[in-house]
Motif scaffolding. Structure first.
Motif, PDB file in Angstrom:
ATOM      1  N   PRO A 174       0.798  -1.216   0.047  1.00  0.00           N
ATOM      2  CA  PRO A 174      -0.182  -0.130  -0.045  1.00  0.00           C
ATOM      3  C   PRO A 174       0.895   1.170  -0.075  1.00  0.00           C
ATOM      4  CG  PRO A 174      -0.793  -1.416   1.803  1.00  0.00           C
ATOM      5  CD  PRO A 174       0.668  -1.835   1.152  1.00  0.00           C
ATOM      6  N   GLY A 175       0.299   2.236  -0.725  1.00  0.00           N
ATOM      7  CA  GLY A 175       1.243   3.531  -0.453  1.00  0.00           C
ATOM      8  C   GLY A 175       2.057   3.616  -1.814  1.00  0.00           C
ATOM      9  N   THR A 176       2.169   2.535  -2.861  1.00  0.00           N
ATOM     10  CA  THR A 176       3.167   2.778  -3.965  1.00  0.00           C
ATOM     11  C   THR A 176       2.481   3.059  -5.252  1.00  0.00           C
ATOM     12  OG1 THR A 176       2.917   0.347  -4.202  1.00  0.00           O
ATOM     13  CG2 THR A 176       4.537   1.146  -2.613  1.00  0.00           C
ATOM     14  N   ALA A 177       1.141   3.518  -5.142  1.00  0.00           N
ATOM     15  CA  ALA A 177       0.722   3.910  -6.744  1.00  0.00           C
ATOM     16  C   ALA A 177       1.028   5.186  -7.114  1.00  0.00           C
ATOM     17  CB  ALA A 177      -0.944   4.097  -6.420  1.00  0.00           C
ATOM     18  N   THR A 178       1.417   6.097  -6.274  1.00  0.00           N
ATOM     19  CA  THR A 178       1.847   7.481  -6.784  1.00  0.00           C
ATOM     20  C   THR A 178       3.102   7.777  -5.923  1.00  0.00           C
ATOM     21  OG1 THR A 178       0.184   8.665  -5.349  1.00  0.00           O
ATOM     22  CG2 THR A 178      -0.245   8.082  -7.642  1.00  0.00           C
ATOM     23  N   CYS A 179       3.797   8.744  -6.288  1.00  0.00           N
ATOM     24  CA  CYS A 179       4.959   9.133  -5.455  1.00  0.00           C
ATOM     25  C   CYS A 179       4.374  10.196  -4.328  1.00  0.00           C
ATOM     26  CB  CYS A 179       5.860  10.016  -6.569  1.00  0.00           C
ATOM     27  SG  CYS A 179       7.241  10.968  -5.795  1.00  0.00           S
ATOM     28  N   VAL A 214      10.449   1.690  -4.205  1.00  0.00           N
ATOM     29  CA  VAL A 214       9.879   3.005  -5.105  1.00  0.00           C
ATOM     30  C   VAL A 214      10.762   3.647  -5.453  1.00  0.00           C
ATOM     31  CG1 VAL A 214       7.907   4.040  -5.678  1.00  0.00           C
ATOM     32  CG2 VAL A 214       7.389   2.248  -3.971  1.00  0.00           C
ATOM     33  N   SER A 215      10.826   3.932  -6.811  1.00  0.00           N
ATOM     34  CA  SER A 215      11.843   5.042  -7.258  1.00  0.00           C
ATOM     35  C   SER A 215      10.951   5.934  -8.431  1.00  0.00           C
ATOM     36  CB  SER A 215      12.877   4.576  -7.897  1.00  0.00           C
ATOM     37  OG  SER A 215      13.945   5.542  -8.556  1.00  0.00           O
ATOM     38  N   CYS A 216      11.029   7.163  -8.095  1.00  0.00           N
ATOM     39  CA  CYS A 216       9.942   8.214  -8.975  1.00  0.00           C
ATOM     40  C   CYS A 216      11.035   8.654 -10.347  1.00  0.00           C
ATOM     41  CB  CYS A 216       9.609   9.019  -7.837  1.00  0.00           C
ATOM     42  SG  CYS A 216       8.649  10.300  -9.224  1.00  0.00           S
ATOM     43  N   HIS A 217      10.317   8.490 -11.267  1.00  0.00           N
ATOM     44  CA  HIS A 217      11.199   8.929 -12.573  1.00  0.00           C
ATOM     45  C   HIS A 217      10.856  10.367 -12.306  1.00  0.00           C
ATOM     46  CE1 HIS A 217      11.012   4.908 -14.765  1.00  0.00           C
ATOM     47  NE2 HIS A 217      10.226   4.612 -13.574  1.00  0.00           N
ATOM     48  N   GLN A 218      10.150  11.019 -12.066  1.00  0.00           N
ATOM     49  CA  GLN A 218       9.818  12.443 -12.202  1.00  0.00           C
ATOM     50  C   GLN A 218      10.835  13.212 -11.307  1.00  0.00           C
ATOM     51  OE1 GLN A 218       7.723  14.018 -14.371  1.00  0.00           O
ATOM     52  NE2 GLN A 218       8.485  16.044 -13.639  1.00  0.00           N
ATOM     53  N   SER A 257       3.448  11.766  -8.670  1.00  0.00           N
ATOM     54  CA  SER A 257       3.926  11.207 -10.320  1.00  0.00           C
ATOM     55  C   SER A 257       3.357   9.547 -10.141  1.00  0.00           C
ATOM     56  CB  SER A 257       5.224  11.354 -10.681  1.00  0.00           C
ATOM     57  OG  SER A 257       5.420  10.446 -11.990  1.00  0.00           O
ATOM     58  N   ASP A 258       2.825   9.186 -11.185  1.00  0.00           N
ATOM     59  CA  ASP A 258       2.575   7.566 -11.121  1.00  0.00           C
ATOM     60  C   ASP A 258       3.712   7.033 -12.274  1.00  0.00           C
ATOM     61  OD1 ASP A 258       1.713   8.433 -13.774  1.00  0.00           O
ATOM     62  OD2 ASP A 258      -0.025   7.357 -13.549  1.00  0.00           O
ATOM     63  N   ARG A 259       4.724   7.558 -12.525  1.00  0.00           N
ATOM     64  CA  ARG A 259       5.634   7.329 -13.213  1.00  0.00           C
ATOM     65  C   ARG A 259       6.751   6.618 -12.365  1.00  0.00           C
ATOM     66  NH1 ARG A 259       8.523  10.501 -16.372  1.00  0.00           N
ATOM     67  NH2 ARG A 259       9.448   8.530 -17.443  1.00  0.00           N
ATOM     68  N   LEU A 260       6.509   5.252 -11.772  1.00  0.00           N
ATOM     69  CA  LEU A 260       7.608   4.757 -10.666  1.00  0.00           C
ATOM     70  C   LEU A 260       7.893   3.596 -11.257  1.00  0.00           C
ATOM     71  CD1 LEU A 260       5.111   5.266  -7.866  1.00  0.00           C
ATOM     72  CD2 LEU A 260       6.877   6.808  -8.299  1.00  0.00           C
ATOM     73  N   THR A 261       9.226   3.204 -10.672  1.00  0.00           N
ATOM     74  CA  THR A 261       9.631   1.682 -10.754  1.00  0.00           C
ATOM     75  C   THR A 261       9.328   1.167  -9.295  1.00  0.00           C
ATOM     76  OG1 THR A 261      11.372   2.511 -12.297  1.00  0.00           O
ATOM     77  CG2 THR A 261      11.751   0.287 -11.073  1.00  0.00           C
ATOM     78  N   ARG A 262       8.895   0.036  -9.507  1.00  0.00           N
ATOM     79  CA  ARG A 262       8.612  -0.650  -8.294  1.00  0.00           C
ATOM     80  C   ARG A 262       9.221  -2.244  -8.176  1.00  0.00           C
ATOM     81  NH1 ARG A 262       3.819   1.087 -10.386  1.00  0.00           N
ATOM     82  NH2 ARG A 262       2.818   2.898  -9.329  1.00  0.00           N
ATOM     83  N   LEU A 299       5.114  -4.704   2.728  1.00  0.00           N
ATOM     84  CA  LEU A 299       3.850  -5.391   2.009  1.00  0.00           C
ATOM     85  C   LEU A 299       2.704  -5.581   3.082  1.00  0.00           C
ATOM     86  CD1 LEU A 299       5.656  -5.833  -0.670  1.00  0.00           C
ATOM     87  CD2 LEU A 299       4.549  -8.034  -0.451  1.00  0.00           C
ATOM     88  N   ASP A 300       3.063  -5.821   4.190  1.00  0.00           N
ATOM     89  CA  ASP A 300       1.974  -5.948   5.118  1.00  0.00           C
ATOM     90  C   ASP A 300       1.685  -4.562   5.926  1.00  0.00           C
ATOM     91  OD1 ASP A 300       4.314  -5.818   6.813  1.00  0.00           O
ATOM     92  OD2 ASP A 300       3.833  -7.513   7.860  1.00  0.00           O
ATOM     93  N   GLY A 301       2.217  -3.551   5.302  1.00  0.00           N
ATOM     94  CA  GLY A 301       1.868  -2.133   6.237  1.00  0.00           C
ATOM     95  C   GLY A 301       0.829  -1.109   5.621  1.00  0.00           C
ATOM     96  N   ASP A 302       0.803  -0.157   6.263  1.00  0.00           N
ATOM     97  CA  ASP A 302      -0.368   0.726   6.176  1.00  0.00           C
ATOM     98  C   ASP A 302      -0.227   1.720   5.052  1.00  0.00           C
ATOM     99  OD1 ASP A 302       1.377   2.514   7.458  1.00  0.00           O
ATOM    100  OD2 ASP A 302      -0.061   2.835   9.088  1.00  0.00           O
ATOM    101  N   GLY A 303       0.904   1.694   4.236  1.00  0.00           N
ATOM    102  CA  GLY A 303       1.002   2.688   3.278  1.00  0.00           C
ATOM    103  C   GLY A 303       2.335   3.416   3.871  1.00  0.00           C
TER     104      GLY A 303
END
Length: 89
Positions: free
Chosen positions: A28-33, A57-61, A38-43, A70-74
């Motif tokens: 959770p929390g990895t849909a956008t930077c 997560v690494s943001c392209h912007q 930005s939603d242009r992310l490498t996950r 993975l089991d976190g709250d974002g």
């Protein structure tokens, strides 16, 4: 056939993996930077040395980087926490 080695069988090549393969489960929390939105992310799904499954997560912007359990709250892990969990002491 020219160029073929004697004794080699024709083997079907295994499909290569992908950093952007659909169907991967990310934290959770990895849909956008979290910084620029930005939603242009490498996950990347990773397992830290202590067994914690995270999404890196690494943001392209804006180039912001973060690790989310993975089991976190974002909420992203602090860098020091990632280093501590990654040490093999």
């Amino acid at each position: 056939m020219a160029g073929r080695r004697k004794g080699r069988r024709d083997e079907e090549a295994a499909p290569l993996g992908s950093l952007s393969a659909p169907g991967q489960v990310h934290a959770p929390g990895t849909a956008t930077c979290g910084v620029c939105g930005s939603d242009r992310l490498t996950r990347l799904h990773l397992a830290l040395a202590d067994g914690t499954d995270v999404t890196f997560v690494s943001c392209h912007q804006c180039e912001h980087r973060a690790w989310f359990p993975l089991d976190g709250d974002g909420t992203a892990l602090e860098r020091d926490e990632v280093v501590r969990r990654s040490s093999r002491s």
